[in-house]
Design a protein around this motif. Structure first.
Motif, mmCIF file in Angstrom:
data_model
loop_
_atom_site.group_PDB
_atom_site.id
_atom_site.type_symbol
_atom_site.label_atom_id
_atom_site.label_comp_id
_atom_site.label_asym_id
_atom_site.label_seq_id
_atom_site.Cartn_x
_atom_site.Cartn_y
_atom_site.Cartn_z
ATOM 1 N N LEU A 217 -2.429 -7.661 9.708
ATOM 2 C CA LEU A 217 -1.634 -6.475 9.388
ATOM 3 C C LEU A 217 -1.935 -6.044 7.969
ATOM 4 O O LEU A 217 -1.854 -6.850 7.039
ATOM 5 N N MET A 218 -2.299 -4.754 7.799
ATOM 6 C CA MET A 218 -2.559 -4.176 6.480
ATOM 7 C C MET A 218 -1.469 -3.163 6.155
ATOM 8 O O MET A 218 -1.128 -2.328 6.989
ATOM 9 N N SER A 219 -0.943 -3.255 4.941
ATOM 10 C CA SER A 219 0.078 -2.314 4.483
ATOM 11 C C SER A 219 -0.401 -1.687 3.179
ATOM 12 O O SER A 219 -0.756 -2.404 2.236
ATOM 13 N N GLY A 220 -0.414 -0.357 3.132
ATOM 14 C CA GLY A 220 -0.864 0.318 1.924
ATOM 15 C C GLY A 220 -0.664 1.811 2.018
ATOM 16 O O GLY A 220 -0.401 2.366 3.092
ATOM 17 N N SER A 221 -0.774 2.482 0.891
ATOM 18 C CA SER A 221 -0.557 3.920 0.828
ATOM 19 C C SER A 221 -1.694 4.670 1.516
ATOM 20 O O SER A 221 -2.778 4.118 1.728
ATOM 21 N N PRO A 222 -1.473 5.928 1.884
ATOM 22 C CA PRO A 222 -2.536 6.715 2.527
ATOM 23 C C PRO A 222 -3.777 6.806 1.641
ATOM 24 O O PRO A 222 -3.684 6.935 0.425
ATOM 25 N N GLY A 223 -4.955 6.733 2.261
ATOM 26 C CA GLY A 223 -6.196 6.862 1.520
ATOM 27 C C GLY A 223 -6.697 5.588 0.893
ATOM 28 O O GLY A 223 -7.714 5.607 0.182
ATOM 29 N N SER A 224 -6.041 4.461 1.139
ATOM 30 C CA SER A 224 -6.484 3.208 0.527
ATOM 31 C C SER A 224 -7.602 2.528 1.317
ATOM 32 O O SER A 224 -8.148 1.528 0.873
ATOM 33 N N GLY A 225 -7.922 3.060 2.508
ATOM 34 C CA GLY A 225 -9.053 2.541 3.274
ATOM 35 C C GLY A 225 -8.702 1.646 4.443
ATOM 36 O O GLY A 225 -9.578 0.973 4.991
ATOM 37 N N LYS A 226 -7.436 1.623 4.863
ATOM 38 C CA LYS A 226 -7.025 0.723 5.955
ATOM 39 C C LYS A 226 -7.772 1.050 7.252
ATOM 40 O O LYS A 226 -8.383 0.170 7.862
ATOM 41 N N SER A 227 -7.693 2.296 7.674
ATOM 42 C CA SER A 227 -8.344 2.691 8.931
ATOM 43 C C SER A 227 -9.858 2.575 8.826
ATOM 44 O O SER A 227 -10.534 2.189 9.780
ATOM 45 N N MET A 228 -10.394 2.915 7.670
ATOM 46 C CA MET A 228 -11.843 2.845 7.464
ATOM 47 C C MET A 228 -12.354 1.433 7.673
ATOM 48 O O MET A 228 -13.377 1.201 8.331
ATOM 49 N N MET A 229 -11.643 0.451 7.128
ATOM 50 C CA MET A 229 -12.071 -0.935 7.279
ATOM 51 C C MET A 229 -11.824 -1.446 8.695
ATOM 52 O O MET A 229 -12.625 -2.215 9.235
#
Length: 507
Positions: A217-229
């Motif tokens: 589970l990844m938690s972070g603000s928009p644009g931090s690269g979660k979906s990209m990774m």
């Protein structure tokens, strides 16, 4: 006159042999189908009758009865068109002598007599082999999929029903299907971890997840690269074994995508939208339940973006399959169990607006709103996620320098090496990776050294860990040790595994 021909059906992803009995007697003209036929099977009467006329076969006006045995299993699909037509021809004497007992016929027939592909070809081929039959006649489009079975049965790829008639009459014998080298669909070259600037700690976590089959589970603000990774995780996953490949093809064959699954060289990755219902996640539908996203991600990855936005019932349906690796669906039409062993990769924002904790200070959510948003994730679900990590915004310097990062190929090489160690360790058992370790195996292979055990004891007391999270930390530490090529779990491995449980305290 009564004739018997063998066919096959599918229930869930399991095939079974079907005996098709065709009887003709004098009486008022009728065409009756018995043996729990579904809507598509009942429509076979019109397709078969018209196809028979198109190939020059005359069906006299009489009482025609077709029985599909076993009669206590509902038959679905148009797979029985071919055996019904051949059975009627044998009953009429158009085909001389009884149909061969060692042959099985499946396929949908067009009005002109051409054969169209069916669903579940590989599972039905397995059932044919297990029943001791030698020959399988099926549509040409399904031959490559059924050939994944390997040796055991002879496959005939049929394009028109006339080919089978000539073959049975020995006018023109058909040639058995010879599998050709399948053109595999390559992994998208544009997806590579070298494009991800910074985020080395998150990429390290994804490497561990891929190496051991762990949930993340990844938690972070928009644009931090979660979906990209998350989209690039398939580029570092190890290749499937032959058995894993067959299981995936069987599942996708049920929904009519068996050929595409057979031609793909990588593990499946599913990313349903957050509006997907619980039935869409687990499976269901009218008639015999169909596989859902959990089963379609079998031996692959289920990626849930915007995790708290999913309906609560859709999230809670994940819990049992994450533990058992299967999902059971009970409907009025029956009970079906599908395999569902997947890696769960999730991404979420820290709050409703997404900017909680961001350096810009643009978040305006109150503490109660932040808690309410995070509380959409239940404790039992979160407890089943091995790696929980905060994804920080990428520093400006990393974005400006654009230094090439480590490639997916380099990461994948380490992942494959770690998986090979696990395959050797669990040889002869049903366990394939560390995440699937059974309690008895945990006691044997996950014993830390004295310093590591002391650290685990302290973490259990201070963090308020559950027995499940305790075991998951040990499994995670086992994977970290495998990546390092070490057999003994040390305090350093335990410490790294513990740091991935940070959300247990904050959520």
């Amino acid at each position: 006159m009564i004739s018997t021909v063998y066919s096959a059906g599918i229930y869930g992803i399991d095939g079974y042999l079907v005996t098709v009995e065709c009887g003709l007697v004098n009486g008022l003209p009728s065409f009756d189908l018995v043996g729990l036929p579904g809507a598509a099977v009942k429509e076979s009467r019109e397709r078969v009758t018209t196809a028979a006329r198109s190939i020059g076969m005359q069906i006299p006006p009489c009482r025609k009865t077709v029985n599909l045995a076993p009669a206590d299993i509902k038959k679905e699909g148009a797979v029985y068109d071919l055996p019904i037509l051949l059975g009627l021809m044998a009953a009429l004497g158009t085909i001389q002598g009884p149909l061969p007992d060692d042959s099985v016929f499946i396929g949908e027939i067009s009005l002109r007599g051409e054969l169209r592909p069916v669903k579940g070809a590989l599972s039905m081929a397995l059932a044919v082999r297990d029943a001791g039959k030698k020959y399988l006649f099926l549509p040409a489009e399904n031959a490559a999929e059924a050939a994944l079975l390997g040796d055991g049965i002879v496959i005939y790829a049929v394009k028109h029903v006339q080919e089978i008639i000539d073959h049975l009459a020995e006018k023109q014998l058909m040639t058995p299907y010879i599998p050709t080298k399948m053109h595999l669909v390559q992994i998208e070259e544009q997806l590579d971890y070298r494009d991800v600037m910074g985020q080395e700690n998150v990429k390290r976590a994804m490497e561990i997840a891929a190496a051991g089959g762990h949930n993340m589970l990844m938690s972070g603000s928009p644009g931090s690269g979660k979906s990209m990774m998350a989209k690039r995780i398939r580029t570092i996953l190890p290749p499937m074994t032959q058995q894993e490949k067959m299981d995936v093809v069987r599942i996708y064959s049920v929904i009519g995508e068996g050929n595409d699954a057979a031609a793909s060289e990588h593990r499946p990755i599913r990313s349903p939208h957050h509006t997907t219902s619980a039935a869409g996640i687990a499976g269901g539908g009218k008639g015999i339940p169909m596989p859902g996203e959990l089963s379609l991600a079998h031996n692959g990855v289920l990626f849930l973006d915007e995790l708290p936005e999913f309906r609560k019932d859709a999230l809670e349906v994940l819990r049992q399959p994450m533990e058992d690796g299967t999902v059971s669906i009970v409907r009025t039409a029956g009970r079906v169990t599908y395999p569902a062993k997947f890696m769960l990769i999730c991404a979420m924002n820290p709050c409703k607006c997404g900017w909680y904790g961001h350096a810009s200070g643009r978040c305006r959510c109150t503490p109660s709103e932040v808690r309410a948003y995070r509380n959409r994730l239940s404790g039992p679900l979160l407890d089943r996620i091995d790696i929980q990590i905060d994804v920080r915004p990428v520093p400006l310097q990393d974005l400006a320098e654009r230094k090439p990062a480590e490639s997916s190929a380099e990461i994948r090489a380490r992942v494959i090496a770690a998986r090979e160690r696990q395959m050797e360790r669990y040889k002869g058992t049903s366990t394939t990776c560390n995440a699937d370790m059974l309690p008895a195996q945990l006691a044997v292979y996950c014993r830390p050294d004295a310093a590591g055990q002391k650290l685990m004891d302290a973490a259990f007391q201070r963090l308020g860990l559950t027995a499940r999270s305790y075991d998951r930390i040990l499994r995670l530490a086992r994977t970290i040790a495998d990546l390092a090529g070490e057999e003994q779990i040390s305090a350093a491995h335990i410490a790294e595994a513990i740091q991935y449980r940070g959300m247990d305290r904050t959520y």
